[in-house]
Design a protein around this motif. Sequence first.
Motif, PDB file in Angstrom:
ATOM      1  N   ASN A   1     -75.421  48.089  29.917  1.00  0.00           N
ATOM      2  CA  ASN A   1     -76.775  47.590  30.199  1.00  0.00           C
ATOM      3  C   ASN A   1     -76.836  46.070  30.088  1.00  0.00           C
ATOM      4  O   ASN A   1     -77.524  45.405  30.868  1.00  0.00           O
ATOM      5  CB  ASN A   1     -77.786  48.237  29.252  1.00  0.00           C
ATOM      6  N   ASP A   2     -76.128  45.505  29.107  1.00  0.00           N
ATOM      7  CA  ASP A   2     -76.065  44.045  28.988  1.00  0.00           C
ATOM      8  C   ASP A   2     -75.423  43.433  30.235  1.00  0.00           C
ATOM      9  O   ASP A   2     -75.856  42.378  30.716  1.00  0.00           O
ATOM     10  CB  ASP A   2     -75.259  43.641  27.754  1.00  0.00           C
ATOM     11  N   HIS A   3     -74.396  44.087  30.742  1.00  0.00           N
ATOM     12  CA  HIS A   3     -73.722  43.585  31.940  1.00  0.00           C
ATOM     13  C   HIS A   3     -74.662  43.636  33.150  1.00  0.00           C
ATOM     14  O   HIS A   3     -74.714  42.687  33.955  1.00  0.00           O
ATOM     15  CB  HIS A   3     -72.458  44.405  32.216  1.00  0.00           C
ATOM     16  N   ILE A   4     -75.412  44.714  33.261  1.00  0.00           N
ATOM     17  CA  ILE A   4     -76.388  44.820  34.351  1.00  0.00           C
ATOM     18  C   ILE A   4     -77.410  43.694  34.249  1.00  0.00           C
ATOM     19  O   ILE A   4     -77.749  43.044  35.243  1.00  0.00           O
ATOM     20  CB  ILE A   4     -77.091  46.193  34.310  1.00  0.00           C
ATOM     21  N   GLN A   5     -77.881  43.434  33.022  1.00  0.00           N
ATOM     22  CA  GLN A   5     -78.865  42.372  32.834  1.00  0.00           C
ATOM     23  C   GLN A   5     -78.276  41.008  33.178  1.00  0.00           C
ATOM     24  O   GLN A   5     -78.961  40.144  33.749  1.00  0.00           O
ATOM     25  CB  GLN A   5     -79.372  42.377  31.393  1.00  0.00           C
ATOM     26  N   HIS A   6     -77.019  40.819  32.851  1.00  0.00           N
ATOM     27  CA  HIS A   6     -76.349  39.565  33.206  1.00  0.00           C
ATOM     28  C   HIS A   6     -76.290  39.407  34.722  1.00  0.00           C
ATOM     29  O   HIS A   6     -76.523  38.298  35.246  1.00  0.00           O
ATOM     30  CB  HIS A   6     -74.943  39.541  32.610  1.00  0.00           C
ATOM     31  N   MET A   7     -75.990  40.467  35.454  1.00  0.00           N
ATOM     32  CA  MET A   7     -75.947  40.394  36.925  1.00  0.00           C
ATOM     33  C   MET A   7     -77.322  40.088  37.486  1.00  0.00           C
ATOM     34  O   MET A   7     -77.468  39.273  38.423  1.00  0.00           O
ATOM     35  CB  MET A   7     -75.400  41.703  37.502  1.00  0.00           C
ATOM     36  N   ILE A   8     -78.360  40.718  36.922  1.00  0.00           N
ATOM     37  CA  ILE A   8     -79.732  40.473  37.403  1.00  0.00           C
ATOM     38  C   ILE A   8     -80.111  39.012  37.177  1.00  0.00           C
ATOM     39  O   ILE A   8     -80.682  38.355  38.057  1.00  0.00           O
ATOM     40  CB  ILE A   8     -80.723  41.403  36.679  1.00  0.00           C
ATOM     41  N   ASN A   9     -79.772  38.492  36.001  1.00  0.00           N
ATOM     42  CA  ASN A   9     -80.152  37.120  35.660  1.00  0.00           C
ATOM     43  C   ASN A   9     -79.301  36.066  36.359  1.00  0.00           C
ATOM     44  O   ASN A   9     -79.535  34.868  36.156  1.00  0.00           O
ATOM     45  CB  ASN A   9     -80.110  36.913  34.151  1.00  0.00           C
ATOM     46  N   SER A  10     -78.336  36.497  37.159  1.00  0.00           N
ATOM     47  CA  SER A  10     -77.594  35.543  37.987  1.00  0.00           C
ATOM     48  C   SER A  10     -78.296  35.337  39.330  1.00  0.00           C
ATOM     49  O   SER A  10     -77.760  34.668  40.211  1.00  0.00           O
ATOM     50  CB  SER A  10     -76.158  36.016  38.207  1.00  0.00           C
ATOM     51  N   TYR A  11     -79.501  35.903  39.453  1.00  0.00           N
ATOM     52  CA  TYR A  11     -80.343  35.701  40.641  1.00  0.00           C
ATOM     53  C   TYR A  11     -81.661  35.082  40.211  1.00  0.00           C
ATOM     54  O   TYR A  11     -82.124  35.279  39.088  1.00  0.00           O
ATOM     55  CB  TYR A  11     -80.598  37.029  41.368  1.00  0.00           C
ATOM     56  N   CYS A  12     -82.251  34.326  41.105  1.00  0.00           N
ATOM     57  CA  CYS A  12     -83.601  33.817  40.913  1.00  0.00           C
ATOM     58  C   CYS A  12     -84.526  34.478  41.922  1.00  0.00           C
ATOM     59  O   CYS A  12     -84.085  34.909  42.996  1.00  0.00           O
ATOM     60  CB  CYS A  12     -83.650  32.297  41.074  1.00  0.00           C
TER      61      CYS A  12
END
Length: 303
Positions: free
Chosen positions: A108-119
């Motif tokens: 889940n942390d990894h998914i959140q990291h991928m999401i936060n690599s977008y604006c």
Amino acid sequence: MEFPEVKRLYKFRSLRSGVDEDGKPIYNQFTISMLRENTAWIARPDTFNDPFDCNYRPIPARMKEGDELFIDDLPPHEVEAKIINDLPKGCSDREMEQAIFRVAEFRNDHIQHMINSYCVLSLSEECDHTLLWSHYADQHRGICIQYARSENSNLSGELSRPVRYRRHYYSVDHKDYQVFLRDHVYSPSGKDWKNGNNLLTNAIFTKSEQWFYEKEWRVAMPFPQPAKGFNLKIDVPIISVIFGCLTPEEDKKVVMDILGDDVRYYQAWKSKMEHKLDVIPEEEWRGRMDYYQSERDISKYLK
């Protein structure tokens, strides 16, 4: 272009950020920049005012029947392998559940990291909703900017689409997560994830149904940097500007001086018969206001 029926999108903005010691307005420089340079602030999801937005943590703590913690054609991440290898021989059900939970949290942390690599740039299909004016345009004192939406623009790209509103959290299992990594992230010839409904697009373009009234439209852009966001150059023209029903005349003049005659100007007007806004051309509004003021004049009866 997907959703060709949507030809206009709207951005609500405040004009003022306060007043100086002499009582003169201090204008919001982000809004002024939007008008002068045709840009818009595009923000990282972890800066949103809704802590649930783009923050679903979709892998549950307990595995579903038929789920797979690891799949054969994707090696486990070294952290995941350490969590499982740390289990003692003959471990208890409780120890296994705890290990699976830790793997789920890591993923889940990894998914959140991928999401936060977008604006994300947030717009709306609506220009006359009173709550949008109240929340995002300084309680009807600001403006609403109307953009054209056309083919091959950043308002019609792969990651430009309407928000879906749901009551329940979006959820995936461990196998879904690993297949997504295998097919879209780690494979050199991976499938393009941006066009479908999947782990990332559902996270970025899904919100609670309580926000349905906004009819939000989003544009997502990759931004793997720690900054809170950036100013995106909008590559379609500003079609018009709508003034709020309480926008001061001096603020209207500021906007008109910046944009000149290249755009149309409209006025949001409180409907006389319903609890809603009417949006009419600025010149028509002035005519209506002059007529209304003359008709309601009772000064001669007060002498």
